[in-house]
Scaffold this active site. Structure first.
Site, PDB file in Angstrom:
ATOM      1  N   SER B 125       0.832  -1.207   0.000  1.00 25.51           N
ATOM      2  CA  SER B 125       0.000   0.000   0.000  1.00 25.51           C
ATOM      3  C   SER B 125       0.860   1.248   0.000  1.00 25.51           C
ATOM      4  O   SER B 125       1.985   1.244   0.511  1.00 25.51           O
ATOM      5  CB  SER B 125      -0.870  -0.014   1.260  1.00 25.51           C
ATOM      6  OG  SER B 125      -1.447   1.246   1.494  1.00 25.51           O
ATOM      7  N   TYR B 149      -0.687   0.033  10.012  1.00 29.01           N
ATOM      8  CA  TYR B 149      -0.950  -0.669   8.748  1.00 29.01           C
ATOM      9  C   TYR B 149       0.220  -0.486   7.774  1.00 29.01           C
ATOM     10  O   TYR B 149       0.710  -1.452   7.179  1.00 29.01           O
ATOM     11  CB  TYR B 149      -2.238  -0.102   8.155  1.00 29.01           C
ATOM     12  CG  TYR B 149      -2.677  -0.662   6.828  1.00 29.01           C
ATOM     13  CD1 TYR B 149      -3.405  -1.846   6.771  1.00 29.01           C
ATOM     14  CD2 TYR B 149      -2.425   0.008   5.644  1.00 29.01           C
ATOM     15  CE1 TYR B 149      -3.840  -2.353   5.560  1.00 29.01           C
ATOM     16  CE2 TYR B 149      -2.858  -0.490   4.423  1.00 29.01           C
ATOM     17  CZ  TYR B 149      -3.567  -1.665   4.384  1.00 29.01           C
ATOM     18  OH  TYR B 149      -4.008  -2.154   3.186  1.00 29.01           O
ATOM     19  N   LYS B 153       2.848  -3.372   6.393  1.00 28.06           N
ATOM     20  CA  LYS B 153       3.067  -3.621   4.968  1.00 28.06           C
ATOM     21  C   LYS B 153       4.553  -3.477   4.628  1.00 28.06           C
ATOM     22  O   LYS B 153       5.104  -4.272   3.858  1.00 28.06           O
ATOM     23  CB  LYS B 153       2.234  -2.647   4.127  1.00 28.06           C
ATOM     24  CG  LYS B 153       0.727  -2.879   4.201  1.00 28.06           C
ATOM     25  CD  LYS B 153       0.311  -4.141   3.483  1.00 28.06           C
ATOM     26  CE  LYS B 153      -1.207  -4.291   3.384  1.00 28.06           C
ATOM     27  NZ  LYS B 153      -1.605  -5.598   2.788  1.00 28.06           N
TER      28      LYS B 153
END
Lengths: 324, 324
Positions: B125, B149, B153
């Site tokens: 992402s 998050y 990633k």
């Protein structure tokens, strides 16, 4: 009294940091220093408590976190060459204990009613960078490691950044250049020869150079490394924002320039001890390492290194070859 | 027959990829498609085998690796908002199963006499990037996430890079822009409103805009996302060298420009459904997200996105609102 835990406290830098703390204390006060490592050399005596064990043992990091150290210097790692040879061991030692340590410190933070907020100083490495890169690597340059060691350090940096951002710990990662001249015997680090070609000749021994003398690399003395750690342990971290990984300053020079500095400091006889014996594996690893940094940010933040390689050699002579 | 495993196969992108594979096959041939997820919507029927379970269950990834899929699309994750709210769950779901999957795939590689070398396509992402950043983020820019998050990633990318470099798998991470317009109901992603302010009005429903309309962000349609995954799954990876994380192309525009595109495609009545209701938490998260990329590298490698936001809206209307 400030309680300071040094993980990897039996290693060369850990021992030097412990000696520094025993002599100078912490911010002008005496400190309680706890050293943890898998083992300690017989001559590694210093005024500090020693704990022997592996961070990979179940419960090990939880017991250390339960001591609620005010400051933790996390220097524990297996070196780059070993991490490259033994993939499992590299990740098991260099990455997972850091995760477990962070989790255990967070648990202490929560259990304390969020009053316990330890300072964590992590010794990362310029091995987080991988070629191709610019001549001078800036602070915005991506971590694209070409060794497992570098990947492990980069993962730890991300975790330390996230735990810090969430307010569970107050962490900072400092990316050390190659520490040179290391005292003592060679270790398994692929970078070991950078010290060997200076240390062995100064002590009248032969040394092998496994890479071409055109290789450029970044160096700082063990004394500077202790200075970096002390600065990272005491500086205000809020101005860093969420970017908690700092490139440390150092001396960028070629191996030929290292050798010329040795000639200037110790003469041609010393240089005659260096023998070239190319090692393809080491040459390949080192080719993926950075050559120079733009370290303006670190210098502004008060991190200081030597100004040339001759000064690094003289630091070795003063700290390691001169009777106290 | 090529065996393709889709982790997160019950999700929106996973379902679209499965439908694409059922319709078009894999490189001109029919493929065996296995979908894995914690659950599947009742209407998610597609010609594929379904496996229900969590990647966090002991032995789960080992059983999946034992199927020796030729290609694995790893789309499984909890979304950014949830990972930010539930720190433990975020790391437990978004990072650790990836490590265990890589380890299990490596074990299969070793057990096969190194003949088994799966292609792994990981949906990363743009959340790996965090402010401050340049207007256009280049391929050399550092990953400095401002969300858990993004940190999760980024760690997965490093691990996938290292396992690929060692030759245990053949992996690539693609950093998806925000996928817009998502069909169906809102999810917990902090980015959900980017779709909501288009989707709800097109369907005659009210939508809330929780951030200022000056926010600039990068978007690609679900159809483009499937195209990115297919390209990443089939392209030659050797030219990437050790840098296995790619910024995907997309449409960079402000929310005001999104709304003007909605007006152009669907009229003022649609736009009248959008109501501003600032949310400080979402505004803070989104402020740390990138605005635009220099995606020359990805475009040269054959990744294609829409050319403007109106095209993204028309893709939604064609794919989601038009009877097949």
């Amino acid at each position: 009294m400030t309680r300071i835990l040094i993980l990897g406290g039996g290693g060369m830098i850990g021992q030097k940091l412990a000696h520094h703390l025993a002599a100078d204390g912490w911010q002008g006060q005496p400190a309680e220093v706890i050293l943890h490592d898998v083992g300690f050399a017989p001559d590694g005596a210093v005024a500090a408590q020693r704990m022997t064990g592996s961070l990979t043992e179940p419960g090990a990091v939880e017991r250390l976190a339960a001591l609620r150290p005010d400051v933790i210097f996390h220097l524990a790692a297996i070196v780059s060459g070993e991490a490259e040879q033994d993939f499992d061991k590299g990740w098991d030692v260099n990455m997972f204990p850091t995760w477990h340590l962070l989790s255990a410190l967070r648990a202490e933070h929560v259990n304390s009613g969020e009053t316990y907020l330890p300072r964590l100083v992590f010794s990362s490495s310029i091995a987080v960078f991988g070629a191709p890169f610019p001549d001078k690597i800036g602070d915005d340059f991506l971590a694209a490691p070409l060794t497992s060691y570098g990947a492990q350090k980069a993962c730890c940096e991300l975790m330390i950044g996230d735990f810090s951002r969430k307010g569970f710990i107050n962490g900072v990662s400092i990316r050390l250049p190659t520490i040179c001249v290391r005292p003592g015997k060679p270790n398994k680090a692929a970078s070991g020869f950078f010290s060997g070609i200076i240390r062995e000749p100064l002590n009248g021994l032969d040394a092998v150079l496994p890479v071409p003398d055109t290789v450029r690399h970044l160096h700082a003395s063990p004394r500077s490394a202790v200075g970096f750690l002390m600065r990272a342990g005491t500086m205000e971290l809020d101005p860093l924002g969420a970017r908690r990984s700092l490139n440390m300053p150092g001396v960028s020079c070629t191996i030929a320039e290292q050798i010329e500095a040795l000639r200037a400091v110790a003469g041609a006889d010393a240089v005659a001890h260096i023998r070239s014996d190319p090692d393809e594996n080491i040459t390949k690893i080192v080719a993926g390492w950075p050559r120079d940094f733009d370290t303006a940010r670190a210098r502004e933040l008060g991190f200081v290194a030597e100004s040339d390689f001759a000064e690094i050699i003289r630091t070795y002579i003063a700290d390691e070859m001169t009777p106290a």
